[in-house]
Design a protein around this motif. Structure first.
Motif, PDB file in Angstrom:
ATOM      1  N   PHE A 139       4.020   7.075   2.945  1.00 27.54           N
ATOM      2  CA  PHE A 139       4.027   5.885   3.799  1.00 27.54           C
ATOM      3  C   PHE A 139       3.831   4.662   2.911  1.00 27.54           C
ATOM      4  CE2 PHE A 139       0.947   8.996   5.898  1.00 27.54           C
ATOM      5  CZ  PHE A 139       1.950   9.820   6.378  1.00 27.54           C
ATOM      6  N   TRP A 140       4.461   3.559   3.291  1.00 28.73           N
ATOM      7  CA  TRP A 140       4.295   2.289   2.582  1.00 28.73           C
ATOM      8  C   TRP A 140       4.180   1.159   3.606  1.00 28.73           C
ATOM      9  CZ3 TRP A 140       8.174   5.808   1.487  1.00 28.73           C
ATOM     10  CH2 TRP A 140       8.217   6.375   0.201  1.00 28.73           C
ATOM     11  N   LYS A 141       3.414   0.145   3.267  1.00 31.35           N
ATOM     12  CA  LYS A 141       3.331  -1.068   4.091  1.00 31.35           C
ATOM     13  C   LYS A 141       2.872  -2.223   3.217  1.00 31.35           C
ATOM     14  CE  LYS A 141      -1.442  -0.234   5.676  1.00 31.35           C
ATOM     15  NZ  LYS A 141      -2.106  -1.369   5.026  1.00 31.35           N
ATOM     16  N   THR A 194       7.805  -8.820   5.295  1.00 28.02           N
ATOM     17  CA  THR A 194       6.728  -7.898   5.633  1.00 28.02           C
ATOM     18  C   THR A 194       7.388  -6.620   6.124  1.00 28.02           C
ATOM     19  OG1 THR A 194       5.060  -9.559   6.184  1.00 28.02           O
ATOM     20  CG2 THR A 194       4.859  -7.437   7.260  1.00 28.02           C
ATOM     21  N   GLY A 195       7.007  -5.479   5.542  1.00 28.87           N
ATOM     22  CA  GLY A 195       7.731  -4.265   5.887  1.00 28.87           C
ATOM     23  C   GLY A 195       6.894  -3.007   5.860  1.00 28.87           C
ATOM     24  N   ALA A 196       7.533  -1.926   6.316  1.00 27.41           N
ATOM     25  CA  ALA A 196       6.892  -0.615   6.363  1.00 27.41           C
ATOM     26  C   ALA A 196       7.951   0.462   6.178  1.00 27.41           C
ATOM     27  CB  ALA A 196       6.166  -0.421   7.692  1.00 27.41           C
ATOM     28  N   GLU A 197       7.526   1.610   5.610  1.00 27.15           N
ATOM     29  CA  GLU A 197       8.450   2.711   5.334  1.00 27.15           C
ATOM     30  C   GLU A 197       7.755   4.055   5.541  1.00 27.15           C
ATOM     31  OE1 GLU A 197      10.633   2.111   1.428  1.00 27.15           O
ATOM     32  OE2 GLU A 197       8.875   0.842   1.101  1.00 27.15           O
ATOM     33  N   VAL A 198       8.568   5.054   5.888  1.00 27.80           N
ATOM     34  CA  VAL A 198       8.146   6.455   5.871  1.00 27.80           C
ATOM     35  C   VAL A 198       9.286   7.244   5.245  1.00 27.80           C
ATOM     36  CG1 VAL A 198       7.465   8.476   7.207  1.00 27.80           C
ATOM     37  CG2 VAL A 198       6.758   6.199   7.966  1.00 27.80           C
ATOM     38  N   GLY A 199       8.978   8.079   4.240  1.00 33.58           N
ATOM     39  CA  GLY A 199      10.019   8.861   3.581  1.00 33.58           C
ATOM     40  C   GLY A 199       9.595  10.302   3.390  1.00 33.58           C
ATOM     41  N   ILE A 200      10.576  11.219   3.399  1.00 37.27           N
ATOM     42  CA  ILE A 200      10.296  12.637   3.200  1.00 37.27           C
ATOM     43  C   ILE A 200      11.197  13.178   2.088  1.00 37.27           C
ATOM     44  CG2 ILE A 200      11.822  13.226   5.144  1.00 37.27           C
ATOM     45  CD1 ILE A 200      10.072  15.748   5.545  1.00 37.27           C
ATOM     46  N   ASP A 220       0.852  -1.183   0.000  1.00 28.27           N
ATOM     47  CA  ASP A 220       0.000   0.000   0.000  1.00 28.27           C
ATOM     48  C   ASP A 220       0.891   1.236   0.000  1.00 28.27           C
ATOM     49  OD1 ASP A 220      -2.318  -1.487   0.078  1.00 28.27           O
ATOM     50  OD2 ASP A 220      -2.508  -1.408   2.259  1.00 28.27           O
ATOM     51  N   CYS A 221       0.612   2.163  -0.908  1.00 32.15           N
ATOM     52  CA  CYS A 221       1.382   3.403  -1.016  1.00 32.15           C
ATOM     53  C   CYS A 221       0.489   4.580  -0.625  1.00 32.15           C
ATOM     54  CB  CYS A 221       1.881   3.608  -2.446  1.00 32.15           C
ATOM     55  SG  CYS A 221       2.748   2.194  -3.155  1.00 32.15           S
ATOM     56  N   GLU A 222       1.020   5.494   0.148  1.00 31.03           N
ATOM     57  CA  GLU A 222       0.233   6.662   0.564  1.00 31.03           C
ATOM     58  C   GLU A 222       1.057   7.933   0.408  1.00 31.03           C
ATOM     59  OE1 GLU A 222      -2.859   6.929   0.720  1.00 31.03           O
ATOM     60  OE2 GLU A 222      -3.586   6.867   2.786  1.00 31.03           O
ATOM     61  N   ILE A 280      -0.499   9.953  12.733  1.00 30.25           N
ATOM     62  CA  ILE A 280      -1.287   9.390  11.637  1.00 30.25           C
ATOM     63  C   ILE A 280      -1.503   7.902  11.870  1.00 30.25           C
ATOM     64  CG2 ILE A 280      -1.496   9.115   9.142  1.00 30.25           C
ATOM     65  CD1 ILE A 280       1.339  11.215  10.195  1.00 30.25           C
ATOM     66  N   ARG A 281      -2.723   7.476  11.639  1.00 26.10           N
ATOM     67  CA  ARG A 281      -3.041   6.049  11.640  1.00 26.10           C
ATOM     68  C   ARG A 281      -3.182   5.612  10.185  1.00 26.10           C
ATOM     69  NH1 ARG A 281      -3.427   1.252  14.725  1.00 26.10           N
ATOM     70  NH2 ARG A 281      -5.071  -0.049  13.882  1.00 26.10           N
ATOM     71  N   PHE A 282      -2.209   4.848   9.689  1.00 27.70           N
ATOM     72  CA  PHE A 282      -2.224   4.376   8.307  1.00 27.70           C
ATOM     73  C   PHE A 282      -2.666   2.919   8.302  1.00 27.70           C
ATOM     74  CE2 PHE A 282       0.516   3.025   4.472  1.00 27.70           C
ATOM     75  CZ  PHE A 282      -0.561   3.167   3.614  1.00 27.70           C
ATOM     76  N   ASP A 283      -3.926   2.728   7.966  1.00 21.77           N
ATOM     77  CA  ASP A 283      -4.531   1.402   7.951  1.00 21.77           C
ATOM     78  C   ASP A 283      -4.928   1.042   6.523  1.00 21.77           C
ATOM     79  OD1 ASP A 283      -5.877  -0.919   8.374  1.00 21.77           O
ATOM     80  OD2 ASP A 283      -7.294  -0.135   9.834  1.00 21.77           O
ATOM     81  N   LYS A 284      -5.908   1.759   6.015  1.00 27.02           N
ATOM     82  CA  LYS A 284      -6.347   1.584   4.636  1.00 27.02           C
ATOM     83  C   LYS A 284      -5.944   2.826   3.847  1.00 27.02           C
ATOM     84  CE  LYS A 284     -10.357  -0.201   4.051  1.00 27.02           C
ATOM     85  NZ  LYS A 284     -11.839  -0.383   4.034  1.00 27.02           N
ATOM     86  N   PRO A 285      -5.259   2.673   2.713  1.00 31.54           N
ATOM     87  CA  PRO A 285      -4.818   3.854   1.955  1.00 31.54           C
ATOM     88  C   PRO A 285      -5.999   4.657   1.416  1.00 31.54           C
ATOM     89  CG  PRO A 285      -4.449   1.849   0.689  1.00 31.54           C
ATOM     90  CD  PRO A 285      -4.849   1.413   2.062  1.00 31.54           C
ATOM     91  N   HIS A 286      -5.838   5.972   1.430  1.00 33.53           N
ATOM     92  CA  HIS A 286      -6.879   6.870   0.924  1.00 33.53           C
ATOM     93  C   HIS A 286      -6.560   7.404  -0.470  1.00 33.53           C
ATOM     94  CE1 HIS A 286      -9.179   7.017   4.673  1.00 33.53           C
ATOM     95  NE2 HIS A 286      -8.027   7.081   5.312  1.00 33.53           N
ATOM     96  N   THR A 287      -5.303   7.387  -0.853  1.00 31.35           N
ATOM     97  CA  THR A 287      -4.920   7.905  -2.164  1.00 31.35           C
ATOM     98  C   THR A 287      -5.020   6.798  -3.215  1.00 31.35           C
ATOM     99  OG1 THR A 287      -2.592   7.416  -1.703  1.00 31.35           O
ATOM    100  CG2 THR A 287      -3.378   9.635  -1.182  1.00 31.35           C
TER     101      THR A 287
END
Length: 345
Positions: A136-138, A145-151, A119-121, A256-263
């Motif tokens: 955000f990615w997960k 199984t992974g997760a990311e935050v980038g700026i 999931d990409c956000e 932020i709660r990132f559960d289901k992507p909105h974009t």
């Protein structure tokens, strides 16, 4: 009384003898079965004892645990990652090769074909004369199984390359633009791991863990530069579709709660690609866990794989998004104004 007791004993012995004579074959069969069971139990215990003697941690043969971790980190450093034993995860370094390549939508589009169903956000906004991307990615990154935050940010114009790309290319932020960030990563509500640091790209990857993106959630905390930036970013979250119970702005701090992507998700994320790639990922995770079941520590497991299955070992240490995902950079870099934005440490 004595006569009665003797008569009772005589009758009992007679009954027993009669039973034995009539059921001798049955008793022999039962006895044989019991002997066979005893033999099987003995063989199993003997085999397990031998296995325990044969299978020793690789670290006992090649050095202690800290030495093995240092050796493992030397091997995966060229790929931009390191291993953290306390949580048994891999994470991205501050100065990996990926930092030179920035980020754009084309990278997200390339992930599914590389067995990364994530999931990409991407949240975009403008602040202090620059265009910003905090993403955000997960999900499932091949065997992880992974997760990311980038700026990221840029001062350059949008690109319009016919037939290739129409959008914004962002550069990874400079050292002085890094922010404090953290996240709690859960699967079906259960904690997988946590990450925190002053960074531009905060990540974590759990090897051999198979997860559907919908099973995963991130509780993210970002400490932005000031209240104005936090407010603008909060508005960008709202415009993306986040509800009041999914994010909160507190001064320059944003939760932020990132559960289901909105974009909108990448076009390559179709039902067919998800099914095929996730099936492949599940098989790879099963193979990894089966091959390394006799070992507990990840360094031991990887040392075993290096000997038994070099192909799988090579796939594992190429963590995160492989270089193929970033191939688009070679196509579009000629359109970028590198004189202003490419001087990133």
């Amino acid at each position: 009384m004595l006569t009665i007791g003797m008569d009772y004993a005589f009758i009992l012995n007679a009954v027993v003898l009669a039973f034995l004579s009539q059921n001798l074959v049955l008793l022999i069969i039962i006895g044989a079965i019991l002997l066979l069971l005893i033999y099987i139990i003995h063989r199993v215990r003997l085999r397990n004892s031998r296995e325990r003697k044969i299978i020793r941690p690789v670290t006992e043969m090649l050095g202690n645990v800290p030495e093995r971790i240092r050796e493992l980190n030397k091997e995966i450093e060229p790929f931009g990652f390191a291993y953290e034993p306390n949580q048994d995860i891999f994470y991205s370094l501050m100065y990996p090769w990926q930092r030179k390549l920035g980020y754009c939508r084309l990278y997200d589009e390339a992930c599914a074909a590389m067995s990364m169903i994530i999931d990409c956000e991407p949240i975009t906004f403008e602040y202090a004369g620059k265009k910003w991307l905090i993403e955000f990615w997960k999900g499932q990154y091949g065997m992880n199984t992974g997760a990311e935050v980038g700026i990221y940010n840029t001062t350059g114009p949008n690109l319009n390359i016919p037939g290739i790309f129409n959008g914004t290319f962002y550069f990874c932020v400079k050292d002085e633009e890094c922010i404090d960030m953290s996240f709690i990563f859960r699967k079906k509500g259960n904690l997988l791991f946590t990450r925190s640091g002053h960074h531009w790209w905060l990540t974590g990857f759990k090897l051999g863990e198979y997860s559907k993106p919908s099973e995963l959630s991130m509780d993210i905390e970002l400490m932005l530069y000031d209240k104005k930036m936090a407010s603008i970013f909060g508005n960008a979250l709202k415009e993306a579709g986040y509800q009041p119970d999914e994010y909160k702005v507190q001064g320059r701090r944003v939760l932020i709660r990132f559960d289901k992507p909105h974009t909108k998700q990448p076009l390559t994320r179709t039902a067919l690609t998800d099914y095929l790639m996730m099936r492949n990922n599940a098989d790879l995770c099963d193979s990894y866990n089966t091959l390394t079941a006799a070992y507990i520590d990840t360094p031991d497991k990887l040392e075993l794989l290096k000997l038994m299955d070099p192909g799988m070992y090579g796939r594992i240490i190429a963590l995160g998004k492989p270089k193929e995902v970033f191939e688009a950079y070679n196509t579009i870099k000629g359109y970028l104004d590198l004189s202003k934005d490419s001087e990133r440490e």
